[in-house]
Design an enzyme around this catalytic site. Structure first.
Site, PDB file in Angstrom:
ATOM      1  N   ARG A 263      -5.796   7.220  -2.450  1.00 20.65           N
ATOM      2  CA  ARG A 263      -6.080   6.130  -1.357  1.00 20.65           C
ATOM      3  C   ARG A 263      -7.377   6.207  -0.791  1.00 20.65           C
ATOM      4  NH1 ARG A 263      -4.138   5.446   4.228  1.00 20.65           N
ATOM      5  NH2 ARG A 263      -3.944   3.207   4.677  1.00 20.65           N
TER       6      ARG A 263
ATOM      7  N   PRO B  74      -7.444  -4.772   2.006  1.00 18.45           N
ATOM      8  CA  PRO B  74      -6.438  -5.810   2.509  1.00 18.45           C
ATOM      9  C   PRO B  74      -5.032  -5.172   3.239  1.00 18.45           C
ATOM     10  CG  PRO B  74      -6.370  -5.003   0.135  1.00 18.45           C
ATOM     11  CD  PRO B  74      -7.561  -4.606   0.551  1.00 18.45           C
TER      12      PRO B  74
ATOM     13  N   HIS C 129       1.488   2.869  -4.967  1.00 16.44           N
ATOM     14  CA  HIS C 129       2.646   3.142  -4.051  1.00 16.44           C
ATOM     15  C   HIS C 129       3.857   3.814  -4.235  1.00 16.44           C
ATOM     16  CE1 HIS C 129       0.353  -0.024  -1.332  1.00 16.44           C
ATOM     17  NE2 HIS C 129      -0.117   1.161  -1.381  1.00 16.44           N
ATOM     18  N   THR C 130       3.858   4.198  -5.798  1.00 13.75           N
ATOM     19  CA  THR C 130       4.968   4.963  -6.037  1.00 13.75           C
ATOM     20  C   THR C 130       4.881   6.393  -5.556  1.00 13.75           C
ATOM     21  OG1 THR C 130       6.399   5.389  -8.073  1.00 13.75           O
ATOM     22  CG2 THR C 130       3.691   5.553  -8.444  1.00 13.75           C
TER      23      THR C 130
ATOM     24  N   HIS D 238     -10.204   3.269  -0.989  1.00 12.20           N
ATOM     25  CA  HIS D 238     -10.821   2.918   0.425  1.00 12.20           C
ATOM     26  C   HIS D 238     -12.432   3.001   0.617  1.00 12.20           C
ATOM     27  CE1 HIS D 238      -6.977   2.049   3.296  1.00 12.20           C
ATOM     28  NE2 HIS D 238      -6.770   1.656   2.043  1.00 12.20           N
TER      29      HIS D 238
ATOM     30  N   ASN E 125      -7.781   3.462   8.494  1.00 12.39           N
ATOM     31  CA  ASN E 125      -8.074   4.810   7.972  1.00 12.39           C
ATOM     32  C   ASN E 125      -7.646   5.865   8.875  1.00 12.39           C
ATOM     33  OD1 ASN E 125      -9.344   3.806   5.511  1.00 12.39           O
ATOM     34  ND2 ASN E 125     -11.205   3.340   6.621  1.00 12.39           N
TER      35      ASN E 125
HETATM   36  C1  HEM Z   1      -2.860  -4.173  -2.809  1.00 17.02           C
HETATM   37  C2  HEM Z   1      -3.462  -3.970  -1.630  1.00 17.02           C
HETATM   38  C3  HEM Z   1      -2.886  -2.684  -0.874  1.00 17.02           C
HETATM   39  C4  HEM Z   1      -2.663  -2.686   0.421  1.00 17.02           C
HETATM   40  C5  HEM Z   1      -2.074  -3.951   1.450  1.00 17.02           C
HETATM   41  C6  HEM Z   1      -2.030  -1.347   0.726  1.00 17.02           C
HETATM   42  C7  HEM Z   1      -1.808  -0.765   2.060  1.00 17.02           C
HETATM   43  C8  HEM Z   1      -1.313   0.420   2.178  1.00 17.02           C
HETATM   44  C9  HEM Z   1      -0.682   0.819   3.317  1.00 17.02           C
HETATM   45  C10 HEM Z   1      -0.464   0.180   4.676  1.00 17.02           C
HETATM   46  C11 HEM Z   1      -0.354   2.270   3.315  1.00 17.02           C
HETATM   47  C12 HEM Z   1       0.342   3.195   4.401  1.00 17.02           C
HETATM   48  C13 HEM Z   1      -0.681   3.719   5.195  1.00 17.02           C
HETATM   49  C14 HEM Z   1       0.015   4.729   6.338  1.00 17.02           C
HETATM   50  O1  HEM Z   1       0.479   3.962   7.250  1.00 17.02           O
HETATM   51  O2  HEM Z   1       0.171   5.760   6.210  1.00 17.02           O
HETATM   52  C15 HEM Z   1      -0.703   2.549   1.936  1.00 17.02           C
HETATM   53  C16 HEM Z   1      -0.660   3.838   1.489  1.00 17.02           C
HETATM   54  C17 HEM Z   1      -1.103   4.217   0.236  1.00 17.02           C
HETATM   55  N1  HEM Z   1      -1.905   3.499  -0.546  1.00 17.02           N
HETATM   56 FE1  HEM Z   1      -2.153   1.399  -0.469  1.00 17.02          FE
HETATM   57  N2  HEM Z   1      -2.557  -0.433  -0.553  1.00 17.02           N
HETATM   58  C18 HEM Z   1      -3.037  -1.373  -1.205  1.00 17.02           C
HETATM   59  C19 HEM Z   1      -3.471  -0.793  -2.429  1.00 17.02           C
HETATM   60  C20 HEM Z   1      -3.825   0.387  -2.918  1.00 17.02           C
HETATM   61  C21 HEM Z   1      -4.520   0.718  -4.118  1.00 17.02           C
HETATM   62  C22 HEM Z   1      -5.240   0.103  -4.945  1.00 17.02           C
HETATM   63  C23 HEM Z   1      -4.286   2.240  -4.057  1.00 17.02           C
HETATM   64  C24 HEM Z   1      -4.890   3.060  -5.301  1.00 17.02           C
HETATM   65  C25 HEM Z   1      -5.044   3.038  -6.402  1.00 17.02           C
HETATM   66  C26 HEM Z   1      -3.310   2.534  -3.243  1.00 17.02           C
HETATM   67  C27 HEM Z   1      -2.891   3.950  -2.886  1.00 17.02           C
HETATM   68  C28 HEM Z   1      -1.966   4.098  -1.759  1.00 17.02           C
HETATM   69  C29 HEM Z   1      -1.478   5.588  -1.719  1.00 17.02           C
HETATM   70  C30 HEM Z   1      -1.458   6.719  -2.724  1.00 17.02           C
HETATM   71  C31 HEM Z   1      -0.861   5.486  -0.498  1.00 17.02           C
HETATM   72  C32 HEM Z   1       0.011   6.858   0.218  1.00 17.02           C
HETATM   73  C33 HEM Z   1      -1.115   7.518   0.960  1.00 17.02           C
HETATM   74  C34 HEM Z   1      -0.526   8.935   1.520  1.00 17.02           C
HETATM   75  O3  HEM Z   1       0.563   9.157   1.271  1.00 17.02           O
HETATM   76  O4  HEM Z   1      -1.269   9.592   2.387  1.00 17.02           O
HETATM   77  N3  HEM Z   1      -2.955   1.387  -2.518  1.00 17.02           N
HETATM   78  N4  HEM Z   1      -1.382   1.542   1.311  1.00 17.02           N
END
Ligand code: HEM
Ligand SMILES: *[C@@H]1O[C@H](CO)[C@@H](O)[C@H](O)[C@H]1NC(C)=O
Length: 326
Positions: free
Chosen positions: A62, A163, A193-194, A66, A94
């Protein structure tokens, strides 16, 4: 005969390492001559941290996303705020949710002692994200490198580029297209998000009083709503509450994310919304049924994301400390 073949081997290695750098482009094995152990050192640091806390892998993937979406993949996400500047990392998008910064710091410290001033923080982060994909059993890929580090990091640039979880499919598509990524790549990359977790605050609007209705988002599976309401009690003062995004296999890069979305168990509006457009719906269906296909597409899309607006050549700098501009 022996001598002959070892000569050829050496020659091949030299040729391999001396491959010309094309102007303004990244290249595989960029540190082959200047810091041959760079990628191994990063891998060791990521692996050690992962053994201690599996959440490091989603955190670093992530973080790379970002970083790349704000001013390109220039390690601007790593810069600390100062008395006169609020940096990207302190945007609510962040902070406090991004994690893994200390892994980058540890890798950088080892690389500075081994090859001073050579390996950029932006490349370290790109390598670390790839290593995180591997550790969660995704498909590995070569990371073209040669990124340089930026000198600017502004909280004010985050929201217009990253986004939010409430975004609909048109906003998501536009944000990705703005970065040179396609709608299909947006769906592919959302599969990240898997793995990992979310804070309750990122989706609580969907489970309580959705849009002022006093109920939950009707598009969300009702059993899942009940489960989430238990994990994220309304009015809880604990802002640190988190849930896994893929509760079944939270640290495995698989297609459960797409199966969850199809079952109306996508955690965010931005996940669920992929069902509302015929193109993205068909991508979700395809990915849900073909893990091999998705793993390959994901690896390719990560390589492409890693090239967004990179600084190369003599642009930017090689930061000495990833948190501070030289
Ligand atoms: C399509 C638009 C996307 C949105 C709106 C989005 C939004 C979010 C949000 C809100 C979280 C939770 C953060 C929290 O509250 O702790 C999250 C987690 C995460 N996102 Fe996304 N995301 C997007 C795309 C992506 C992309 C492109 C990637 C990487 C290629 C990604 C990887 C991750 C990962 C791995 C987590 C888990 C983070 C953790 O466990 O610390 N996301 N995302
Ligand atoms: C998507 O969201 C944007 C911004 O909130 C809004 O302007 C637009 O009308 C929405 N599009 C659809 C199709 O709902």
């Amino acid at each position: 005969m022996e001598i002959q073949s070892s000569k050829i081997l050496v020659l091949c290695l030299v040729m391999f390492c001396l491959s010309v750098q094309l102007e303004g482009q990244l290249q595989n094995d960029f540190y082959c001559n200047t810091c041959p152990s760079a990628e191994r050192i990063v891998m060791e640091e990521v692996r050690n941290a992962f053994m201690n806390d599996k959440g490091i892998a989603p955190g670093l993937i992530r973080m790379h996303f970002h970083d790349c979406f704000v001013r390109g993949c220039d390690a601007s996400i790593l810069i600390d705020s100062t008395s006169s500047n609020t940096a990207e990392k302190d945007s609510p998008a962040n902070n406090p949710s991004l994690r893994g910064f200390e892994v980058i710091d540890n890798a950088k410290a080892r690389l500075e002692s081994q090859c001073k001033g050579v390996v950029s923080c932006a490349d370290i982060l790109a390598f670390a994200a790839r290593d995180s994909v591997i550790l969660t059993r995704g498909r590995g890929y070569n990371v073209p490198a040669g990124r340089r580090d930026g000198r600017v990091s502004l909280n004010s640039e985050v929201f217009q580029n990253i986004p939010g979880p409430g975004s609909n499919v048109s906003v998501l598509t536009q944000r990705f297209v703005n970065k040179g990524l396609t709608k299909e790549e947006m769906v592919t990359l959302s599969g990240a998000h898997t793995i990992g977790r979310s804070h309750c605050t990122s989706f609580s609007n969907r489970i309580f009083n959705f849009g002022g209705t006093n109920g939950a988002d009707p598009t969300l599976d009702s059993n899942y709503v009940t489960q989430l309401q238990q994990q994220c009690p309304q009015g809880s003062t604990n802002s640190g509450l988190v849930v896994p995004m893929d509760p079944v296999t939270p640290f495995t890069s698989d297609v459960n994310y797409y199966q969850d979305v199809l079952a109306n168990r996508g955690l965010f509006t931005s996940d669920q919304t992929l069902l509302t457009d015929s193109t993205t719906l068909s991508e979700v269906n395809q990915n849900a049924g073909n893990q091999y296909l998705w793993l390959n597409k994901f690896a390719a899309a990560m390589v492409k994301m890693g090239q967004i607006d990179v600084l190369t050549g003599s642009d930017g700098e090689i930061r000495e400390n990833c948190r501070v501009i030289n």
